[in-house]
Design a protein around this motif. Sequence first.
Motif, PDB file in Angstrom:
ATOM      1  N   ASP A   1       0.847  -1.194   0.000  1.00  0.00           N
ATOM      2  CA  ASP A   1       0.000   0.000   0.000  1.00  0.00           C
ATOM      3  C   ASP A   1       0.884   1.247   0.000  1.00  0.00           C
ATOM      4  O   ASP A   1       1.423   1.631   1.040  1.00  0.00           O
ATOM      5  CB  ASP A   1      -0.903  -0.003   1.238  1.00  0.00           C
ATOM      6  CG  ASP A   1      -1.795   1.214   1.323  1.00  0.00           C
ATOM      7  OD1 ASP A   1      -1.647   2.151   0.511  1.00  0.00           O
ATOM      8  OD2 ASP A   1      -2.642   1.242   2.226  1.00  0.00           O
ATOM      9  N   PRO A   2       1.050   1.885  -1.156  1.00  0.00           N
ATOM     10  CA  PRO A   2       1.918   3.065  -1.211  1.00  0.00           C
ATOM     11  C   PRO A   2       1.293   4.292  -0.543  1.00  0.00           C
ATOM     12  O   PRO A   2       2.015   5.161  -0.062  1.00  0.00           O
ATOM     13  CB  PRO A   2       2.102   3.299  -2.712  1.00  0.00           C
ATOM     14  CG  PRO A   2       0.868   2.726  -3.338  1.00  0.00           C
ATOM     15  CD  PRO A   2       0.477   1.568  -2.473  1.00  0.00           C
ATOM     16  N   LEU A   3      -0.031   4.369  -0.493  1.00  0.00           N
ATOM     17  CA  LEU A   3      -0.673   5.562   0.062  1.00  0.00           C
ATOM     18  C   LEU A   3      -0.460   5.692   1.563  1.00  0.00           C
ATOM     19  O   LEU A   3      -0.202   6.788   2.062  1.00  0.00           O
ATOM     20  CB  LEU A   3      -2.162   5.576  -0.275  1.00  0.00           C
ATOM     21  CG  LEU A   3      -2.483   5.726  -1.753  1.00  0.00           C
ATOM     22  CD1 LEU A   3      -3.981   5.718  -1.992  1.00  0.00           C
ATOM     23  CD2 LEU A   3      -1.864   6.993  -2.323  1.00  0.00           C
ATOM     24  N   GLN A   4      -0.547   4.597   2.298  1.00  0.00           N
ATOM     25  CA  GLN A   4      -0.379   4.698   3.743  1.00  0.00           C
ATOM     26  C   GLN A   4       1.048   5.130   4.101  1.00  0.00           C
ATOM     27  O   GLN A   4       1.260   5.752   5.121  1.00  0.00           O
ATOM     28  CB  GLN A   4      -0.784   3.402   4.454  1.00  0.00           C
ATOM     29  CG  GLN A   4       0.098   2.205   4.218  1.00  0.00           C
ATOM     30  CD  GLN A   4       1.328   2.152   5.099  1.00  0.00           C
ATOM     31  OE1 GLN A   4       1.329   2.646   6.226  1.00  0.00           O
ATOM     32  NE2 GLN A   4       2.381   1.561   4.587  1.00  0.00           N
ATOM     33  N   ARG A   5       2.007   4.811   3.250  1.00  0.00           N
ATOM     34  CA  ARG A   5       3.407   5.207   3.504  1.00  0.00           C
ATOM     35  C   ARG A   5       3.629   6.707   3.330  1.00  0.00           C
ATOM     36  O   ARG A   5       4.595   7.260   3.842  1.00  0.00           O
ATOM     37  CB  ARG A   5       4.345   4.446   2.569  1.00  0.00           C
ATOM     38  CG  ARG A   5       4.551   3.007   2.948  1.00  0.00           C
ATOM     39  CD  ARG A   5       5.732   2.391   2.184  1.00  0.00           C
ATOM     40  NE  ARG A   5       5.542   2.371   0.743  1.00  0.00           N
ATOM     41  CZ  ARG A   5       5.023   1.351   0.056  1.00  0.00           C
ATOM     42  NH1 ARG A   5       4.626   0.275   0.685  1.00  0.00           N
ATOM     43  NH2 ARG A   5       4.903   1.413  -1.245  1.00  0.00           N
ATOM     44  N   LEU A   6       2.745   7.371   2.580  1.00  0.00           N
ATOM     45  CA  LEU A   6       2.943   8.792   2.305  1.00  0.00           C
ATOM     46  C   LEU A   6       2.924   9.665   3.553  1.00  0.00           C
ATOM     47  O   LEU A   6       3.572  10.700   3.595  1.00  0.00           O
ATOM     48  CB  LEU A   6       1.888   9.291   1.308  1.00  0.00           C
ATOM     49  CG  LEU A   6       2.067   8.842  -0.128  1.00  0.00           C
ATOM     50  CD1 LEU A   6       0.911   9.334  -0.982  1.00  0.00           C
ATOM     51  CD2 LEU A   6       3.399   9.321  -0.685  1.00  0.00           C
ATOM     52  N   GLY A   7       2.180   9.258   4.579  1.00  0.00           N
ATOM     53  CA  GLY A   7       2.135  10.058   5.799  1.00  0.00           C
ATOM     54  C   GLY A   7       3.510  10.274   6.401  1.00  0.00           C
ATOM     55  O   GLY A   7       3.853  11.381   6.831  1.00  0.00           O
ATOM     56  N   ALA A   8       4.306   9.224   6.411  1.00  0.00           N
ATOM     57  CA  ALA A   8       5.653   9.319   6.975  1.00  0.00           C
ATOM     58  C   ALA A   8       6.585  10.158   6.107  1.00  0.00           C
ATOM     59  O   ALA A   8       7.612  10.645   6.575  1.00  0.00           O
ATOM     60  CB  ALA A   8       6.239   7.919   7.161  1.00  0.00           C
ATOM     61  N   ILE A   9       6.219  10.357   4.847  1.00  0.00           N
ATOM     62  CA  ILE A   9       7.032  11.138   3.919  1.00  0.00           C
ATOM     63  C   ILE A   9       6.563  12.592   3.866  1.00  0.00           C
ATOM     64  O   ILE A   9       7.359  13.529   3.943  1.00  0.00           O
ATOM     65  CB  ILE A   9       6.986  10.521   2.501  1.00  0.00           C
ATOM     66  CG1 ILE A   9       7.601   9.115   2.522  1.00  0.00           C
ATOM     67  CG2 ILE A   9       7.686  11.414   1.483  1.00  0.00           C
ATOM     68  CD1 ILE A   9       7.315   8.290   1.271  1.00  0.00           C
ATOM     69  N   LEU A  10       5.257  12.798   3.765  1.00  0.00           N
ATOM     70  CA  LEU A  10       4.709  14.134   3.541  1.00  0.00           C
ATOM     71  C   LEU A  10       4.625  15.010   4.780  1.00  0.00           C
ATOM     72  O   LEU A  10       4.673  16.236   4.678  1.00  0.00           O
ATOM     73  CB  LEU A  10       3.311  14.025   2.923  1.00  0.00           C
ATOM     74  CG  LEU A  10       3.233  13.394   1.544  1.00  0.00           C
ATOM     75  CD1 LEU A  10       1.781  13.286   1.098  1.00  0.00           C
ATOM     76  CD2 LEU A  10       4.038  14.202   0.536  1.00  0.00           C
TER      77      LEU A  10
END
Length: 176
Positions: free
Chosen positions: A91-100
Amino acid sequence: MCAERHYGTPGSSRTAQQALEALLRNGYVLGSNTPVTLIGWSGGGQIALGAAWFLASAKIPVNVISLGGMLSDDVGLDRIQHLTHLYGTKDPLQRLGAILFAGRWPGAVGSPWTRAIKAGRITMVQLGPMQHNVTAHYFDPATVAPDGRSYLQVSTDAIAAVLTGREVKVVPVDPA
């Protein structure tokens, strides 16, 4: 977006108000110290965190379950009892929180996210090789895990386990 503090706060307040009204309509007693669990998928995880700040202001103990949520360092983390983040490895979307969200970066020592991690109020649970949507996603009844459960069943079993205090049974991740 509810993660943006200027515009998100009114939306989070309205969500919390609706949740409180629903709780009261269904017999919740303010001051009872009975914990409430908010469950959100995708952006709903972030919405639950935002609402938690306001519900906790009403002296309601709040837990949050996020399924594949893109989570920020929301100030609601300072008031929740616990956040369980259930996620798929594909799931690439859930990882975005840690990046954005800079408050989730390793150097963000004073952020709500970092405080909650240090206090042991965040649990990250890898469910297996699930995607966010399309196929092989959290609610996919057709994709079957090696243990014979559909991905839909894996997700609902995980939520039920968190709600009842049991260990979450995860799907092994294929190393290939």
